[in-house]
Design an enzyme around this catalytic site. Structure first.
Site, mmCIF file in Angstrom:
data_model
loop_
_atom_site.group_PDB
_atom_site.id
_atom_site.type_symbol
_atom_site.label_atom_id
_atom_site.label_comp_id
_atom_site.label_asym_id
_atom_site.label_seq_id
_atom_site.Cartn_x
_atom_site.Cartn_y
_atom_site.Cartn_z
ATOM 1 N N ASN A 253 -7.195 1.946 9.754
ATOM 2 C CA ASN A 253 -5.882 2.113 10.396
ATOM 3 C C ASN A 253 -6.074 2.042 11.909
ATOM 4 O O ASN A 253 -6.803 2.873 12.471
ATOM 5 C CB ASN A 253 -5.267 3.474 10.026
ATOM 6 C CG ASN A 253 -4.919 3.572 8.556
ATOM 7 O OD1 ASN A 253 -5.004 2.590 7.821
ATOM 8 N ND2 ASN A 253 -4.522 4.754 8.111
ATOM 9 N N ARG B 275 0.851 -1.188 0.000
ATOM 10 C CA ARG B 275 0.000 0.000 0.000
ATOM 11 C C ARG B 275 0.886 1.237 0.000
ATOM 12 O O ARG B 275 1.698 1.424 0.904
ATOM 13 C CB ARG B 275 -0.929 0.005 1.227
ATOM 14 C CG ARG B 275 -1.739 1.281 1.317
ATOM 15 C CD ARG B 275 -2.632 1.339 2.540
ATOM 16 N NE ARG B 275 -3.299 2.634 2.585
ATOM 17 C CZ ARG B 275 -3.166 3.515 3.573
ATOM 18 N NH1 ARG B 275 -2.394 3.220 4.631
ATOM 19 N NH2 ARG B 275 -3.766 4.688 3.538
ATOM 20 N N HIS C 195 -2.662 11.158 0.606
ATOM 21 C CA HIS C 195 -2.113 10.886 1.949
ATOM 22 C C HIS C 195 -1.425 12.152 2.453
ATOM 23 O O HIS C 195 -0.229 12.201 2.681
ATOM 24 C CB HIS C 195 -1.135 9.717 1.894
ATOM 25 C CG HIS C 195 -0.856 9.077 3.228
ATOM 26 N ND1 HIS C 195 -0.982 7.710 3.471
ATOM 27 C CD2 HIS C 195 -0.469 9.617 4.399
ATOM 28 C CE1 HIS C 195 -0.665 7.455 4.732
ATOM 29 N NE2 HIS C 195 -0.345 8.580 5.327
ATOM 30 N N GLU D 199 -7.124 8.792 6.169
ATOM 31 C CA GLU D 199 -7.362 9.415 7.469
ATOM 32 C C GLU D 199 -7.830 10.876 7.372
ATOM 33 O O GLU D 199 -7.143 11.809 7.842
ATOM 34 C CB GLU D 199 -6.106 9.324 8.343
ATOM 35 C CG GLU D 199 -5.669 7.901 8.607
ATOM 36 C CD GLU D 199 -4.644 7.781 9.720
ATOM 37 O OE1 GLU D 199 -4.105 8.803 10.175
ATOM 38 O OE2 GLU D 199 -4.390 6.642 10.152
ATOM 39 N N TYR E 174 -4.181 1.800 15.735
ATOM 40 C CA TYR E 174 -2.946 1.922 16.531
ATOM 41 C C TYR E 174 -3.182 1.695 18.013
ATOM 42 O O TYR E 174 -2.385 1.067 18.695
ATOM 43 C CB TYR E 174 -2.282 3.296 16.282
ATOM 44 C CG TYR E 174 -1.660 3.348 14.915
ATOM 45 C CD1 TYR E 174 -2.361 3.817 13.797
ATOM 46 C CD2 TYR E 174 -0.374 2.849 14.699
ATOM 47 C CE1 TYR E 174 -1.805 3.822 12.532
ATOM 48 C CE2 TYR E 174 0.193 2.843 13.441
ATOM 49 C CZ TYR E 174 -0.537 3.332 12.356
ATOM 50 O OH TYR E 174 0.018 3.310 11.100
ATOM 51 N N GLU F 117 -3.373 0.028 7.962
ATOM 52 C CA GLU F 117 -2.184 0.366 8.763
ATOM 53 C C GLU F 117 -2.333 -0.205 10.174
ATOM 54 O O GLU F 117 -3.404 -0.136 10.752
ATOM 55 C CB GLU F 117 -1.992 1.885 8.896
ATOM 56 C CG GLU F 117 -1.556 2.589 7.646
ATOM 57 C CD GLU F 117 -1.357 4.078 7.873
ATOM 58 O OE1 GLU F 117 -1.034 4.504 9.002
ATOM 59 O OE2 GLU F 117 -1.572 4.836 6.913
HETATM 60 N N1 8P2 Z 1 1.678 8.421 13.786
HETATM 61 N N2 8P2 Z 1 1.778 7.632 13.114
HETATM 62 C C1 8P2 Z 1 1.950 6.528 12.296
HETATM 63 C C2 8P2 Z 1 1.070 6.597 11.013
HETATM 64 C C3 8P2 Z 1 1.505 7.718 10.068
HETATM 65 O O1 8P2 Z 1 2.906 7.626 9.782
HETATM 66 C C4 8P2 Z 1 0.686 7.542 8.792
HETATM 67 O O2 8P2 Z 1 1.127 8.432 7.756
HETATM 68 C C5 8P2 Z 1 -0.784 7.837 9.068
HETATM 69 O O3 8P2 Z 1 -1.548 7.328 7.979
HETATM 70 C C6 8P2 Z 1 -1.263 7.263 10.397
HETATM 71 O O4 8P2 Z 1 -0.908 7.956 11.521
HETATM 72 C C7 8P2 Z 1 -0.384 6.772 11.367
#
Ligand code: 8P2
Length: 447
Positions: free
Chosen positions: A292, A78, A122, A167, A294, A351
């Site tokens: 995504n 991706r 992005h 996001e 976390y 993610e």
């Molecule tokens: N912080 N963090 C890690 C990660 C970031 O590096 C990504 O670009 C985003 O899509 C999402 O926030 C997650």
């Protein structure tokens, strides 16, 4: 190896990155500047003054990085496209040099048996569009659809899984409400406007895809489950506001054609009223949800917390270097929530990963990262549990393939399963990469 954690046949195993975080060479071959090319040059906004001018030098080293993915046995990758490489002014003139780079990348992936998953946006908006108001200008839905159509015509077929936005919540919360991310605005009146135009742009791009594309398109959202710090009415109300703001604000318009009611309570006079036809555009059916994950948030009422009046409560748990609690159960819980609220849509974990301090690169060809290994194993088991509960999860993209530019945190936080020495650009697989390779090769049985 055990059958206990075997994933469904055809489960798509891969890794994820984004253009500005890894490519470098932001202005070569006719590319235009993005808002991040500008933002990193704003004193004090990025750790140590780090920039994406070189990053992982992926623009030049992409063949080596694809070879690394193949050696790890990854089935998918991706990545995102830098809009300003394709349309240097954001609209109008197409830049052949930009299309040629992504041609080379996509063809190299396919030659190595790796499926490309392409994200159109992005966070790296063309600076020329920001000069015209960017996500605050209602015309951006047309600009985005124009860009998307250029990409569909060139790549659809070789690319079979598209995502419009990555996001949107972070774009709005970071870029327009709190000002920590590009373009660095801090304005509660702008945030809802940016959100709405992001969603209209998403809808316009999906509509364009239905006219020109033949495969799948979805939306990638960050979801963070909220758990009440106590059973008090105040804390439970704070959870509802936080959940509406972060989790339902984008999926409800796409699936239901309306915003959660709590948003008007949160934004008050700053909450606009939008025409019904906007929601007809936004709610174009999508083929999958990119999710995504976390961490979670244990949430309490906090009268001083602007604008949500909700604040996180620290837990006695392991936290990553980015201050996120390690909570795999939250991934299972959120997958079940997606199943029940939105009718069990196909979901790709687009993610999931963790930043932990990595010791200096060990000798030989592997660096030990025990905390990331533990995080990876526990979160994949959490996904397996959700699949056993009937959730339609179809793939997992580890964030991230490479240590990279962590936005305002610069190079200080390392999410990669592969270590990058930013002085030499040497790549060194971490132990998490070796584990992930065995998991991919056994379709989960190595878990
Ligand atoms: N912080 N963090 C890690 C990660 C970031 O590096 C990504 O670009 C985003 O899509 C999402 O926030 C997650």
């Amino acid at each position: 190896m055990s059958q206990a954690f075997e994933f469904p046949q055809g489960f798509l195993w891969g890794s994820a990155t984004s253009a500005y975080q890894i490519e470098g060479s932001p202005l070569v071959d006719g590319a235009g500047p993005s808002i991040w090319h500008r933002f990193v040059r704003t004193p004090g906004m990025v750790h140590d003054g780090d920039t994406g001018d070189v990053a992982c030098d992926h623009y030049r080293r992409y063949k080596d990085d694809v070879r690394l993915m193949r050696e790890l046995g990854l089935k998918a990758y991706r990545f995102s496209v830098a809009w300003a490489r394709i349309l240097p002014e954001g609209k109008g003139r197409v830049n052949p040099g930009g299309l040629d780079f992504y041609d080379r990348l996509v063809d190299t992936l396919l030659e190595n048996g790796i499926e490309p998953l392409l994200t159109l946006y992005h966070w790296d908006l063309p600076a020329a569009l920001d000069d015209r108001g960017g996500w605050l200008n209602p015309d951006i839905a047309h600009w985005f659809a124009e860009y998307a159509s250029v990409m569909y015509r060139r790549f659809d077929g070789r690319v079979k899984k598209w995502a419009t936005l990555n996001e949107p919540w972070v774009v709005t919360d970071g870029g327009y409400l709190h000002g920590a991310l590009a373009p660095g605005h801090r304005n509660r009146f702008e945030a809802p406007i940016a959100t709405h135009h992001l969603l209209r742009a998403h809808g316009a791009a999906v509509q364009a895809y239905r006219a020109e594309g033949k495969h799948a398109i979805g939306l990638v959202v960050n979801l963070e489950p909220k758990y009440a710090a106590s059973d008090s009415a105040e804390d439970r109300a704070a959870v509802r506001r936080a959940d509406a703001y972060m989790n339902r604000q984008y999926l409800d318009p796409v699936f239901f054609g309306r915003y959660p009611d709590e948003l008007e309570e949160i934004f008050g006079e700053a909450w606009p009223q939008w025409p019904a036809e906007d929601f007809e555009l936004i709610r174009q059916p999508i083929d999958y949800v990119g999710f995504n994950y976390y961490t979670r948030s244990v949430t309490r009422h906090d009268e001083q917390a602007w604008p949500l009046k909700a604040a996180p409560v620290k837990q006695h748990a392991t936290y990553t270097e980015t201050g996120w609690e390690v909570f795999p159960q939250g991934l299972t819980d959120t997958l079940v929530w997606l199943r029940d609220r939105y009718g069990n849509p196909p979901v790709y974990i687009t993610e999931n990963g963790s930043a932990f301090y990595d010791p200096p690169v060990a000798d030989g060809d592997t660096l030990d990262d025990p905390l990331r290994v533990d995080y990876l194993r526990k979160h994949l088991r959490a996904i397996h549990a959700a699949i056993c509960m009937g959730c339609d999860v179809r793939g997992y993209m580890a964030w991230s393939l490479l240590d990279n530019l962590e936005w305002s945190l610069g190079f200080s936080k390392r999410f990669g399963i592969v270590h990058v020495d930013f002085q030499t650009q040497k790549r060194t697989p971490k132990r998490s990469a070796r584990l992930y390779s065995r998991i991919v090769g056994s379709n989960g049985r190595a878990l």
